[in-house]
Design a protein around this motif. Structure first.
Motif, short mmCIF file in Angstrom:
data_model
loop_
_atom_site.label_atom_id
_atom_site.label_comp_id
_atom_site.label_asym_id
_atom_site.label_seq_id
_atom_site.Cartn_x
_atom_site.Cartn_y
_atom_site.Cartn_z
N ALA A 85 0.82 -1.21 0.00
CA ALA A 85 0.00 0.00 0.00
C ALA A 85 0.86 1.26 0.00
O ALA A 85 0.62 2.19 -0.77
N ILE A 86 1.87 1.30 0.85
CA ILE A 86 2.71 2.50 0.95
C ILE A 86 3.53 2.68 -0.32
O ILE A 86 3.66 3.79 -0.84
N ASP A 87 4.09 1.59 -0.83
CA ASP A 87 4.91 1.69 -2.04
C ASP A 87 4.08 2.10 -3.24
O ASP A 87 4.50 2.95 -4.04
N GLN A 88 2.88 1.54 -3.38
CA GLN A 88 2.02 1.92 -4.49
C GLN A 88 1.52 3.37 -4.34
O GLN A 88 1.40 4.09 -5.33
N ALA A 89 1.24 3.78 -3.11
CA ALA A 89 0.81 5.17 -2.88
C ALA A 89 1.93 6.14 -3.24
O ALA A 89 1.66 7.22 -3.80
N ARG A 90 3.18 5.80 -2.93
CA ARG A 90 4.31 6.64 -3.34
C ARG A 90 4.37 6.75 -4.86
O ARG A 90 4.64 7.81 -5.41
N GLY A 91 4.17 5.62 -5.54
CA GLY A 91 4.21 5.63 -6.99
C GLY A 91 3.10 6.47 -7.60
O GLY A 91 3.28 7.10 -8.64
N LEU A 92 1.94 6.51 -6.95
CA LEU A 92 0.84 7.33 -7.45
C LEU A 92 1.03 8.80 -7.11
O LEU A 92 0.55 9.68 -7.83
N ALA A 93 1.69 9.09 -6.02
CA ALA A 93 1.84 10.48 -5.58
C ALA A 93 2.98 11.20 -6.29
O ALA A 93 2.86 12.38 -6.62
N PHE A 94 4.09 10.52 -6.52
CA PHE A 94 5.27 11.17 -7.06
C PHE A 94 5.56 10.66 -8.47
O PHE A 94 5.58 9.45 -8.70
N GLU A 95 5.81 11.59 -9.39
CA GLU A 95 6.04 11.22 -10.79
C GLU A 95 7.30 10.39 -10.98
O GLU A 95 7.35 9.51 -11.82
N ASN A 96 8.35 10.70 -10.24
CA ASN A 96 9.64 10.08 -10.47
C ASN A 96 9.86 8.81 -9.64
O ASN A 96 10.96 8.30 -9.61
N TYR A 97 8.84 8.31 -8.97
CA TYR A 97 8.96 7.08 -8.19
C TYR A 97 8.18 5.98 -8.90
O TYR A 97 6.99 6.11 -9.16
N VAL A 98 8.85 4.88 -9.18
CA VAL A 98 8.21 3.74 -9.84
C VAL A 98 8.29 2.55 -8.91
O VAL A 98 9.38 2.05 -8.63
N PRO A 99 7.16 2.07 -8.40
CA PRO A 99 7.20 0.88 -7.52
C PRO A 99 7.48 -0.37 -8.34
O PRO A 99 6.70 -0.75 -9.20
#
Length: 176
Positions: free
Chosen positions: A124-138
């Protein structure tokens, strides 16, 4: 001016309703606190370029799974109060270390990844980071395990709370 007992003591209230009420108030406090911190950082330090709405489904799935596990532990509290508190404390401590809140999932070495991939909060946290930040790819997490675990935990928790013993726990909680 009328005085008397609180409304919760006048009418029988289901423990499920009390638990959902408590969970909603906790989620509200966390969201308001997070919004305040994000606004303070945005206004005082530097503008934040992130989507704050996109990760909400993942956060909601994590919240729902916590609600379901809390309801199941509420049921266990009547039969084995020591075991219920031990399991709750253990789940919180292990979840804090393996949730992925303190590290980025896509930079983890493979040896450590095996320790955290079982935890639905990590996904959940890793996917939420990927949805929130453009440069983060889970790379090491998926969205569907969180949703499935949330549904199963909520089903388990509501099934546990529909039994008579959970109502007794609710009466004990209201009396305290």
């Amino acid at each position: 001016m009328a005085s008397g007992p609180p409304a919760g003591r006048l009418y029988p209230v289901q423990p499920l309703v009390l638990a959902i009420d408590s969970a909603i108030s906790a989620a509200y406090l966390q969201l308001v606190s997070a919004a305040g911190l994000i606004f303070a950082h945005h206004a005082l330090v530097e503008p934040i370029e992130a989507s704050l709405i996109a990760p909400m489904p993942q956060l909601a799935a994590g919240w729902i799974s916590g609600l379901g596990l809390g309801l199941a532990l509420l049921r266990l509290r009547l039969r084995r109060p020591g075991l219920a508190s031990l399991l709750a404390m253990g789940w919180m401590r292990v979840g804090m270390v393996t949730s992925g809140a303190m590290f980025l999932g896509h930079v983890l070495p493979a040896a450590f990844l095996d320790w955290v991939v079982w935890n639905p909060l990590f996904h959940a946290i890793d996917q939420a980071r990927g949805l929130a930040f453009e440069n983060y790819v889970p790379r090491h997490s998926l969205a569907w395990p969180v949703r499935i675990f949330a549904v199963l935990a909520l089903l388990l928790g509501t099934a546990a709370c529909q039994s008579g013993s959970c109502r007794e726990v609710g009466r004990n909680l209201r009396a305290a």
